[in-house]
Design an enzyme around this catalytic site. Structure first.
Site, PDB file in Angstrom:
ATOM      1  N   GLY A 204     -15.454 -72.840 120.181  1.00  0.00           N
ATOM      2  CA  GLY A 204     -16.038 -74.143 119.308  1.00  0.00           C
ATOM      3  C   GLY A 204     -14.566 -75.251 119.684  1.00  0.00           C
TER       4      GLY A 204
ATOM      5  N   ASP B 165     -14.050 -74.710 107.412  1.00  0.00           N
ATOM      6  CA  ASP B 165     -15.202 -74.552 106.460  1.00  0.00           C
ATOM      7  C   ASP B 165     -14.691 -73.865 105.382  1.00  0.00           C
ATOM      8  OD1 ASP B 165     -18.084 -74.867 105.999  1.00  0.00           O
ATOM      9  OD2 ASP B 165     -18.350 -72.892 106.434  1.00  0.00           O
TER      10      ASP B 165
END
Ligand code: IMP
Length: 187
Positions: free
Chosen positions: A43, A102
């Site tokens: 990512g 997150d």
């Protein structure tokens, strides 16, 4: 390929401008030599490539891997990390490059691992942060953008391996997947 019209959350211009600012901040905080960069694949690859290219000396980054999401959009709470077996950080200051923080679990686990490999310090540079989702209170030194609790794709971020190549950050909408009306898209 026809791109589904996922709503743009952060434009490419805004991302590139902010990455410049982060690179300048990192350089200013490390005036004598660049830190050791460690980036979380896949990512953070696009962010790390842009960021490191803008730091004086264009330092390379070491690739590590972390998985917690499987193919869906909800964390399963466990993080598995893969760090090169021979990685020795020898007292170096490390900047851990993430695409998005997150729950904070990935950063927590990787920070401990990098310290165990000899990092003098581990500071986090993340393109995005979703503070509303935090479970672990991890310090973030360099943050590109804070975003609401929304699953995003593009600029390297994916859902089930797709949409990494979008040049901007967009909100993922399952109902906008091609064929979503007649077939289940992504769990
Ligand atoms: P955390 O361990 O919960 O902080 O999750 C961090 C990792 O989850 C990130 O490096 C991403 O790989 C993935 N992730 C979390 N939110 C998103 C999102 O909105 N889009 C894509 N990947 C995400």
């Amino acid at each position: 390929m026809i791109r589904p019209a996922f709503p743009v959350v952060i434009t490419r211009d805004d991302i590139l401008c902010r990455v410049h600012e982060l690179a300048r901040a990192i350089a200013a905080d490390h005036p004598s030599a660049p830190p050791r960069f460690v980036a979380v694949m896949e990512g953070a690859r696009v962010f790390a490539e842009h960021l490191c290219a803008l730091v004086p000396g264009s330092p390379p980054f070491t690739e590590v891997r972390a998985r917690s999401y499987g193919n869906g959009t909800v964390s399963n709470g466990r993080v598995r990390v893969e760090v090169p077996r021979d990685l020795r950080l020898d007292g170096a200051p490390v900047v851990l490059v993430e695409d998005i923080v997150d729950t904070g679990r990935t950063v927590e686990v990787l920070t401990a691992e990098l310290k165990a490999r000899g990092a003098h310090s581990v500071e986090v540079a993340t393109l995005l942060s979703k503070p509303a989702r935090r479970v672990v209170d991890v310090p973030l030194r360099y943050v590109g953008f804070e975003i609401p609790d929304e699953f995003v794709i593009g600029f390297g971020m994916d859902v089930a391996g797709r949409y990494r190549e979008l040049p901007y950050v967009a909100a993922y909408r399952r109902e906008l997947e091609p064929g979503a009306a007649d077939a289940g898209a992504v769990e």
